[in-house]
Write a protein that holds these residues in place. Structure first.
Motif, PDB file in Angstrom:
ATOM      1  N   TRP A  51       0.642  -1.510   0.136  1.00  0.00           N
ATOM      2  CA  TRP A  51      -0.399   0.100  -0.131  1.00  0.00           C
ATOM      3  C   TRP A  51       0.569   1.179   0.202  1.00  0.00           C
ATOM      4  O   TRP A  51       1.837   1.354   0.879  1.00  0.00           O
ATOM      5  CB  TRP A  51      -0.943  -0.213   1.434  1.00  0.00           C
ATOM      6  CG  TRP A  51      -1.754  -1.258   1.120  1.00  0.00           C
ATOM      7  CD1 TRP A  51      -2.305  -2.669   1.366  1.00  0.00           C
ATOM      8  CD2 TRP A  51      -3.145  -0.736   1.035  1.00  0.00           C
ATOM      9  NE1 TRP A  51      -2.760  -2.409   1.421  1.00  0.00           N
ATOM     10  CE2 TRP A  51      -3.813  -1.453   1.166  1.00  0.00           C
ATOM     11  CE3 TRP A  51      -3.937   0.229   0.351  1.00  0.00           C
ATOM     12  CZ2 TRP A  51      -5.642  -2.696   0.505  1.00  0.00           C
ATOM     13  CZ3 TRP A  51      -5.545   0.352   0.043  1.00  0.00           C
ATOM     14  CH2 TRP A  51      -6.626  -1.490   0.395  1.00  0.00           C
ATOM     15  N   ALA A  59       2.544   0.158   3.603  1.00  0.00           N
ATOM     16  CA  ALA A  59       2.584  -1.021   4.747  1.00  0.00           C
ATOM     17  C   ALA A  59       2.699  -2.358   3.473  1.00  0.00           C
ATOM     18  O   ALA A  59       2.944  -1.687   2.304  1.00  0.00           O
ATOM     19  CB  ALA A  59       1.122  -1.213   4.484  1.00  0.00           C
ATOM     20  N   CYS A  71      -2.436 -11.449   5.709  1.00  0.00           N
ATOM     21  CA  CYS A  71      -2.754 -10.390   5.266  1.00  0.00           C
ATOM     22  C   CYS A  71      -4.589 -10.261   4.688  1.00  0.00           C
ATOM     23  O   CYS A  71      -4.897 -10.814   4.226  1.00  0.00           O
ATOM     24  CB  CYS A  71      -1.625 -10.360   3.821  1.00  0.00           C
ATOM     25  SG  CYS A  71      -2.604  -8.829   2.555  1.00  0.00           S
ATOM     26  N   LEU A  75      -5.907  -1.753   5.452  1.00  0.00           N
ATOM     27  CA  LEU A  75      -4.822  -1.463   5.335  1.00  0.00           C
ATOM     28  C   LEU A  75      -6.016  -0.370   6.159  1.00  0.00           C
ATOM     29  O   LEU A  75      -7.085   0.418   5.720  1.00  0.00           O
ATOM     30  CB  LEU A  75      -4.523  -0.716   4.579  1.00  0.00           C
ATOM     31  CG  LEU A  75      -3.501   0.700   5.131  1.00  0.00           C
ATOM     32  CD1 LEU A  75      -2.532   0.211   5.422  1.00  0.00           C
ATOM     33  CD2 LEU A  75      -3.122   1.301   3.627  1.00  0.00           C
ATOM     34  N   TYR A  88      -4.515   6.662  -1.634  1.00  0.00           N
ATOM     35  CA  TYR A  88      -4.172   5.449  -1.571  1.00  0.00           C
ATOM     36  C   TYR A  88      -3.894   4.374  -2.642  1.00  0.00           C
ATOM     37  O   TYR A  88      -5.110   4.551  -4.148  1.00  0.00           O
ATOM     38  CB  TYR A  88      -4.508   4.957  -0.531  1.00  0.00           C
ATOM     39  CG  TYR A  88      -4.074   5.266   0.902  1.00  0.00           C
ATOM     40  CD1 TYR A  88      -3.187   4.878   1.914  1.00  0.00           C
ATOM     41  CD2 TYR A  88      -4.943   6.967   1.142  1.00  0.00           C
ATOM     42  CE1 TYR A  88      -2.786   5.395   2.872  1.00  0.00           C
ATOM     43  CE2 TYR A  88      -4.402   7.089   2.178  1.00  0.00           C
ATOM     44  CZ  TYR A  88      -3.334   6.659   3.129  1.00  0.00           C
ATOM     45  OH  TYR A  88      -3.011   6.871   4.659  1.00  0.00           O
ATOM     46  N   THR A  90      -2.682   0.374  -4.080  1.00  0.00           N
ATOM     47  CA  THR A  90      -2.702  -0.932  -3.727  1.00  0.00           C
ATOM     48  C   THR A  90      -1.527  -1.681  -5.311  1.00  0.00           C
ATOM     49  O   THR A  90      -2.030  -1.422  -5.943  1.00  0.00           O
ATOM     50  CB  THR A  90      -3.631  -1.695  -3.587  1.00  0.00           C
ATOM     51  OG1 THR A  90      -4.459  -1.057  -2.287  1.00  0.00           O
ATOM     52  CG2 THR A  90      -3.173  -3.427  -3.188  1.00  0.00           C
TER      53      THR A  90
END
Length: 278
Positions: A51, A59, A71, A75, A88, A90
């Motif tokens: 992330w 992260a 996982c 987040l 953000y 991914t």
């Protein structure tokens, strides 16, 4: 490749045009200021999932060096503010698979300030902001820009330069008057002029701000006089009804004591005058 190019173009357009466009193109998670938030990516990832926020990794989870890490494909941001907010995305093994936008909701509050006191407004962010004002005392309701804050410098319109100063991350407006009553809005200079906070301010007149003190003091005086007068009346009533009764009871007690002493003396005389029988 075309899909990825589309997303890149969307992101660039959103970043350049501001928060509103960003919210229109990408899923936005709104959270109250300083509350936690959880972001999730629905796209599957069998490799290393990372992330990033504004291009910086925050992260990582997934398979790494042939070892599996726990996982949740989520987040968690412990505290959403104007430092942790932003765009953000991914990545799965280095490839972008999800886009997210995390923003705090604009903060709204109200405050009453006595005339002559200072008004202190927390800007909630260190980014450059504009402070606008709409009067509510019968003047113009259209927002008027009062000041611009950029770092440690503040620039205000005529009539406010000598009254406004920076205090930490807050604006201080000195010697407020009823004409300062209204709605103050803090907006970012960049990021599409996103609204940060709204504060409804009511400036009380001098006689209003001191009225409660006068009424309180007057109430104390009235209460003290009333209590004293009531105690006096109660004392008179008790004296009128209870005093005669008390004197009567006291007199009876004295008479009983006298009769008791007299009977003891008579008994003693009888013993002394008695003659034993032979």
């Amino acid at each position: 490749m075309q899909l990825f190019s589309f997303w890149v173009l969307t992101v660039l357009t959103a970043v350049l045009s501001g928060q509103q466009t960003l919210a229109n193109f990408i899923d936005t998670t709104w959270t109250d200021l300083n509350d936690p938030a959880t972001l999730s990516c629905p796209e599957p990832c069998s490799g290393v999932e990372t992330w990033e926020r504004n291009g910086r990794k925050v992260a990582e989870c997934g398979v790494k060096e042939e070892s599996e890490f726990s996982c949740e494909r989520r987040l968690t941001v412990p505290q959403v503010n104007y430092t942790t907010r932003g765009f953000y995305h991914t990545k799965c093994d280095g490839k972008v698979i999800c886009f997210q936008n995390l923003q705090p909701r604009p903060h709204s509050s109200s405050v009453e300030v006595p005339a002559g006191d200072p008004l202190i407004l927390d800007l909630l962010t260190f980014h450059p902001v504009n402070l606008t004002f709409s009067r509510t005392d019968g003047g113009s309701v259209a927002p008027v820009q009062l000041c611009t804050v950029d770092g440690r410098s503040v620039h205000c319109k005529a009539g406010y330069e000598d009254r406004v100063s920076l205090r930490g991350n807050s604006i201080k407006l000195r010697d407020v008057v009823p004409a300062d009553s209204g709605v103050y809005m803090v907006r970012e200079v960049n990021n599409g002029e996103a609204l940060i906070r709204t504060v409804s301010v009511t400036v009380k007149h001098v006689h209003q701000s001191w009225m409660w003190k006068d009424e309180y003091q007057q109430g104390l005086k009235t209460g003290a006089l009333g209590f004293g007068f009531g105690a006096l009346i109660l004392g008179v009533i008790l004296g009128f009804f209870a005093l005669p009764r008390g004197l009567y009871l006291m007199d009876r007690c004295v008479q009983r004591l006298r009769r008791r002493d007299s009977s003891r003396v008579d008994q003693s005389d009888d013993v002394e005058k008695s003659v034993p029988l032979t």
